[in-house]
Design a protein around this motif. Sequence first.
Motif, PDB file in Angstrom:
ATOM      1  N   ASN A   1      38.113  37.409  48.174  1.00  0.00           N
ATOM      2  CA  ASN A   1      38.416  37.760  46.783  1.00  0.00           C
ATOM      3  C   ASN A   1      38.427  36.524  45.892  1.00  0.00           C
ATOM      4  OD1 ASN A   1      38.667  40.390  47.325  1.00  0.00           O
ATOM      5  ND2 ASN A   1      40.919  40.472  47.166  1.00  0.00           N
ATOM      6  N   ILE A   2      39.166  35.531  46.418  1.00  0.00           N
ATOM      7  CA  ILE A   2      39.337  34.315  45.606  1.00  0.00           C
ATOM      8  C   ILE A   2      37.983  33.714  45.303  1.00  0.00           C
ATOM      9  CG2 ILE A   2      40.233  31.954  45.637  1.00  0.00           C
ATOM     10  CD1 ILE A   2      42.493  33.154  47.476  1.00  0.00           C
ATOM     11  N   ALA A   3      37.250  33.541  46.350  1.00  0.00           N
ATOM     12  CA  ALA A   3      35.955  32.901  46.190  1.00  0.00           C
ATOM     13  C   ALA A   3      35.124  33.678  45.174  1.00  0.00           C
ATOM     14  CB  ALA A   3      35.219  32.838  47.532  1.00  0.00           C
ATOM     15  N   GLN A   4      35.188  35.000  45.370  1.00  0.00           N
ATOM     16  CA  GLN A   4      34.387  35.853  44.495  1.00  0.00           C
ATOM     17  C   GLN A   4      34.884  35.747  43.047  1.00  0.00           C
ATOM     18  OE1 GLN A   4      34.310  39.716  46.191  1.00  0.00           O
ATOM     19  NE2 GLN A   4      32.629  40.467  44.913  1.00  0.00           N
ATOM     20  N   ALA A   5      36.219  35.902  42.924  1.00  0.00           N
ATOM     21  CA  ALA A   5      36.795  35.871  41.580  1.00  0.00           C
ATOM     22  C   ALA A   5      36.532  34.534  40.902  1.00  0.00           C
ATOM     23  CB  ALA A   5      38.293  36.126  41.643  1.00  0.00           C
ATOM     24  N   THR A   6      36.719  33.498  41.702  1.00  0.00           N
ATOM     25  CA  THR A   6      36.482  32.170  41.144  1.00  0.00           C
ATOM     26  C   THR A   6      35.053  32.071  40.647  1.00  0.00           C
ATOM     27  OG1 THR A   6      38.014  31.336  42.768  1.00  0.00           O
ATOM     28  CG2 THR A   6      36.706  29.696  41.579  1.00  0.00           C
ATOM     29  N   ALA A   7      34.196  32.531  41.506  1.00  0.00           N
ATOM     30  CA  ALA A   7      32.786  32.414  41.168  1.00  0.00           C
ATOM     31  C   ALA A   7      32.479  33.218  39.898  1.00  0.00           C
ATOM     32  CB  ALA A   7      31.929  32.904  42.325  1.00  0.00           C
ATOM     33  N   SER A   8      33.116  34.385  39.811  1.00  0.00           N
ATOM     34  CA  SER A   8      32.771  35.246  38.672  1.00  0.00           C
ATOM     35  C   SER A   8      33.639  34.945  37.446  1.00  0.00           C
ATOM     36  CB  SER A   8      32.930  36.715  39.057  1.00  0.00           C
ATOM     37  OG  SER A   8      34.288  36.967  39.351  1.00  0.00           O
ATOM     38  N   GLY A   9      34.488  33.940  37.571  1.00  0.00           N
ATOM     39  CA  GLY A   9      35.252  33.539  36.389  1.00  0.00           C
ATOM     40  C   GLY A   9      36.496  34.361  36.170  1.00  0.00           C
ATOM     41  N   LYS A  10      36.829  35.192  37.141  1.00  0.00           N
ATOM     42  CA  LYS A  10      38.079  35.942  36.977  1.00  0.00           C
ATOM     43  C   LYS A  10      39.216  35.077  37.526  1.00  0.00           C
ATOM     44  CE  LYS A  10      36.347  40.546  36.640  1.00  0.00           C
ATOM     45  NZ  LYS A  10      35.453  41.450  37.347  1.00  0.00           N
ATOM     46  N   PHE A  11      39.547  34.114  36.737  1.00  0.00           N
ATOM     47  CA  PHE A  11      40.468  33.089  37.222  1.00  0.00           C
ATOM     48  C   PHE A  11      41.846  33.639  37.501  1.00  0.00           C
ATOM     49  CE2 PHE A  11      37.501  30.829  34.365  1.00  0.00           C
ATOM     50  CZ  PHE A  11      36.813  30.150  35.361  1.00  0.00           C
ATOM     51  N   LEU A  12      42.244  34.582  36.686  1.00  0.00           N
ATOM     52  CA  LEU A  12      43.596  35.085  36.843  1.00  0.00           C
ATOM     53  C   LEU A  12      43.758  35.766  38.164  1.00  0.00           C
ATOM     54  CD1 LEU A  12      46.335  35.327  35.650  1.00  0.00           C
ATOM     55  CD2 LEU A  12      45.603  37.415  34.461  1.00  0.00           C
ATOM     56  N   SER A  13      42.773  36.677  38.515  1.00  0.00           N
ATOM     57  CA  SER A  13      42.900  37.390  39.793  1.00  0.00           C
ATOM     58  C   SER A  13      42.736  36.396  40.923  1.00  0.00           C
ATOM     59  CB  SER A  13      41.889  38.535  39.864  1.00  0.00           C
ATOM     60  OG  SER A  13      40.598  38.011  40.065  1.00  0.00           O
ATOM     61  N   ALA A  14      41.841  35.458  40.749  1.00  0.00           N
ATOM     62  CA  ALA A  14      41.688  34.431  41.779  1.00  0.00           C
ATOM     63  C   ALA A  14      43.010  33.709  41.977  1.00  0.00           C
ATOM     64  CB  ALA A  14      40.613  33.437  41.340  1.00  0.00           C
ATOM     65  N   ALA A  15      43.612  33.375  40.888  1.00  0.00           N
ATOM     66  CA  ALA A  15      44.852  32.626  40.993  1.00  0.00           C
ATOM     67  C   ALA A  15      45.935  33.462  41.647  1.00  0.00           C
ATOM     68  CB  ALA A  15      45.304  32.190  39.597  1.00  0.00           C
ATOM     69  N   SER A  16      46.025  34.734  41.239  1.00  0.00           N
ATOM     70  CA  SER A  16      47.097  35.541  41.834  1.00  0.00           C
ATOM     71  C   SER A  16      46.826  35.771  43.307  1.00  0.00           C
ATOM     72  CB  SER A  16      47.264  36.856  41.061  1.00  0.00           C
ATOM     73  OG  SER A  16      46.047  37.532  41.018  1.00  0.00           O
ATOM     74  N   SER A  17      45.548  36.019  43.678  1.00  0.00           N
ATOM     75  CA  SER A  17      45.221  36.156  45.100  1.00  0.00           C
ATOM     76  C   SER A  17      45.603  34.899  45.847  1.00  0.00           C
ATOM     77  CB  SER A  17      43.711  36.391  45.274  1.00  0.00           C
ATOM     78  OG  SER A  17      43.323  37.499  44.510  1.00  0.00           O
ATOM     79  N   LEU A  18      45.259  33.811  45.250  1.00  0.00           N
ATOM     80  CA  LEU A  18      45.560  32.531  45.886  1.00  0.00           C
ATOM     81  C   LEU A  18      47.054  32.380  46.098  1.00  0.00           C
ATOM     82  CD1 LEU A  18      43.984  30.081  46.817  1.00  0.00           C
ATOM     83  CD2 LEU A  18      44.442  29.007  44.620  1.00  0.00           C
ATOM     84  N   GLN A  19      47.771  32.841  45.101  1.00  0.00           N
ATOM     85  CA  GLN A  19      49.220  32.722  45.202  1.00  0.00           C
ATOM     86  C   GLN A  19      49.738  33.586  46.339  1.00  0.00           C
ATOM     87  OE1 GLN A  19      50.850  33.313  41.390  1.00  0.00           O
ATOM     88  NE2 GLN A  19      52.174  31.516  41.615  1.00  0.00           N
ATOM     89  N   VAL A  20      49.200  34.839  46.420  1.00  0.00           N
ATOM     90  CA  VAL A  20      49.609  35.743  47.497  1.00  0.00           C
ATOM     91  C   VAL A  20      49.289  35.106  48.850  1.00  0.00           C
ATOM     92  CG1 VAL A  20      49.169  37.974  48.576  1.00  0.00           C
ATOM     93  CG2 VAL A  20      49.289  37.798  46.094  1.00  0.00           C
ATOM     94  N   LEU A  21      48.082  34.583  48.931  1.00  0.00           N
ATOM     95  CA  LEU A  21      47.650  33.971  50.176  1.00  0.00           C
ATOM     96  C   LEU A  21      48.542  32.791  50.534  1.00  0.00           C
ATOM     97  CD1 LEU A  21      45.573  33.684  52.447  1.00  0.00           C
ATOM     98  CD2 LEU A  21      44.211  32.254  50.910  1.00  0.00           C
ATOM     99  N   GLU A  22      48.819  32.029  49.549  1.00  0.00           N
ATOM    100  CA  GLU A  22      49.636  30.837  49.786  1.00  0.00           C
ATOM    101  C   GLU A  22      50.999  31.241  50.299  1.00  0.00           C
ATOM    102  OE1 GLU A  22      49.788  28.345  46.411  1.00  0.00           O
ATOM    103  OE2 GLU A  22      50.546  26.629  47.529  1.00  0.00           O
TER     104      GLU A  22
END
Lengths: 185, 769
Positions: B107-128
């Motif tokens: 998800n993160i990779a995808q979101a990051t790539a597609s510029g959905k930074f917020l979801s990437a960030a929240s996923s990252l946070q969950v993962l972390e």
Amino acid sequence: MEDQEVLTTLKILIIGESGVGKSSLLLRFTDDTFDPEQAATIGVDFKVKTLTVDGNKAKLAIWDTAGQERFRTLTPSYYRGAQGVILVYDVCSKQSFAKLDAWLNELETFATKHDMVKMLVGNKIDKEKREVSKDEGLKFARKHHMLFIEASAKTKEGVQCAFEELVEKEGIDSAEEDDGTSQAR
Amino acid sequence: MEREEINERLSLLARRMEELKADIHTAITTSFTHFDSSFDTTTTLSEKVKALSEEMESLSLKINSEVKGQLSISTGDFQGLSRQLGQVTAVMGLLEKLSQAQQLLENIAQATASGKFLSAASSLQVLEEALSNPLCEREEEIKILVSLRTEQKVLKQKLIQQLNDTWKGMVGWSQVENMQKTNTADQLVDTVNKRDTDLELRQCELRLPKSSEVEQQIIQEVVLALESLGQLDRKIQTFGRQFLEYVIFALVLRWQKVEVTEAIVGQVKQVTFKAASLQKQPVHVNVFSLMESVLDMLNENLLHIKVVRHSSTDSAKVEVTLMNLLGEEIGERVLQGIVKECLSSAIPSTSKELEGFHEVVAITKKFQERLVALGFIDASSQTLLDYVQNVNVLFANKKCQGILEQARSLMTSDLHDTVQVHAGASGGELPPLDKSGGPSREKLRKMAAGIDPLLSSSCFRMPSCRISARVKELMDLAYSTLSEACTSSPQCAAQMFYAVRGIFELYCSVVPTYHAHSIANFPQLAALHHNNCMYLAHHLLTLGHQFQSSLPEGVNSTFVDIIPEVRALGATSFLEQMNTQKTIIEQYLQGAAGFVGLEEEKNHSCAAKAVKQALHQLTHLQKIWLDILPTSVYCKAIGILFNSFISDVINHITVLEDISTDAARRLVLLTKQIDDRGTTLFSTSSQETEDDIKRSAIAKAELHRHVSLWSKFMELQLVLSSSLQEISDRWSDGKGPLASEFSPSEIKQLIRALFQNTDRRAAVLAKIK
């Protein structure tokens, strides 16, 4: 002036207002000269003259003082040891006559000898516009137990006489007891 | 009868006895018989019980050994099974998490790539969060976790990097000098001519996201992502720091007038700030409007974005805008900068300007409200208002500081520039001396009647002399300050009064230190300094009284305590200078070698030169002092120096053993020179109006008055040129003037030195006692 006779030295002081002719009287007496433009005396002048009175020789050490206030030295030390004083006024200047009291006052303040002989001289009688009469001068002299003479340094009148009388009186005073009365002429 | 009765009774008793015997016997027999049989029964039973218990015991043993063994085996089985179950569950959980993590990573990779930074960030946070707790006991053995964590970190960095890039692309400052370095291709709009940038920064650029929806969406996304990654504060910090550095301090507060131009480049609004003109005097209005427009622009394009933060006071969540964050970061410093660089110069420096200051207060108030509305500063921040509303104190401070600065600069200016002080020149337009405190007119009349009426009206006047122009200005400054104080608010007036006192205290410390060298080395400066001090002291005498009634009550307006110090200052340095000069003249006279053997040309020229040098020095002092010092002070000073000089001359000559005729002639010439020069020394300018003869007479009189040894010197001159007879006459039995100046032994010594041993000489010597 020979030294073979023992001379008494008398210290004589000439005082009075500026411009009354103190220096002129002195110069007429000592040098027999007269300068109508006589300069104001600064500080004090000094002359010596030997005089023979009644066969006695006396050496006069005469101190001629500045009359002008601004030319007078701060401490009138010349009063010290003075035996005779010639108080001069200008018969043509009432003001110079009026100041005589002040001069007498100063004399009494600084003089060291009590039996000092005082001579009042009314000068400039050659001039016409007289302001002080001979009588006034005489009265003042009597009042203060002084000898009195009127004189003119210019015409020589009375000058020699003034000094001689002073010395004569001094001689009487030193020879006899002072009787307390002063002579006036 | 009784007997009979007794007998009867006895026989009855006997009978009853017999009966009792029989009963007991029966009873006993019966009981024994019963006992026997029950005993038997009991014994039998006991045996039976014994057998049974033995059987039970053996049975129990059997049970114990067999059943317990079986039980423990089954418990072990159960536990083993449970463990297996647990392990299976853990593995399943782990696997689930791993798959979840994998999912998140994707998800993160995808979101990051597609510029959905917020979801990437929240996923990252969950993962972390997921990865931060230990998943199982022997985690370190599970290699996948390690690589997962690595992966997560890599992704996080990547995301941050991407966010940074996006942020940087859309938001940031660049100084024009560094533009080539920081600008990427799409931002490079303004080609900068390097020649335009001088050493001072005059231009900088700001990138902001455009205000259109797309860009705002992106920036919002970036901001929130940054926030959730905890990176926002750093961004705001950097942004704020550069804002302060590049714009506020470098441009706004420095140049006041800044041109702002905007251009849209791609996603970015490019704002260029350029210092427009150099205005030396900061104009707070300009600065305020500039600040407002810059903050407005920032707010519109970027800083309105809100993030959720924990309130600092309680744990409630609050929404804050980036503006709030920026304000927190730099607000106070901006305000302080404004106060220091811009408002401080708006503080009035004269009472007149003070009246117009309420406008400044109003404008500042408006500005403050605007900043609060924008959220840049907290409503409770009073830095600006406190400052401007404190204007009276500020005014007084500024005023006093200005006064003291001005005073100091006057004190450290050259002393050379002089002005003439005229006797009797009064304070002019200044308030007259306070009459109320003085004696009444009646009393004055009585006093006048009692004392010598000839007391000069100029008794307490400052004598004519020259002083440094700067000191005159200093005194004028004191007067004008006190005059101004009289019309100021009481608080201000008091402060100004103390500032004036400060001027004079400053004078006492600054001048003797700053000008120490010149005062010690230049006689004219020493004289000037002396006059300066006396002039100040003269004015200080009355300065306090003059203003006492106009100054607020409680101000003890006096300066008299400073007077002794000021006077001592001038007197001491002038006396030191006098001593220096005295030493110089003494040293010159040493060249005369005691006037010994003047008949020889060599000695004579030395002596003549020494006298000439000493007289020259005195004449030099006359030249520089006569113009500066008050005449009376000049006469006194030169009189003392001249007296010291002739005292040395007299002392040298009176101890000479032998004075030849030639030497005497030469000595007379030398003393004549001294005599002439002495008169010249006392020819003062105040005698200008008199004719020549009179002037010289007055000079001579002054000479007599101020040179105590002058008469003695004159007598000496006479003795040197006189005959024995003349000396004797002048001594006149101790009644002549010579005797009042010289002691008999002194005059005898002179006569012996001047005249050959003859009878005449012996006779004269004999008369002197």
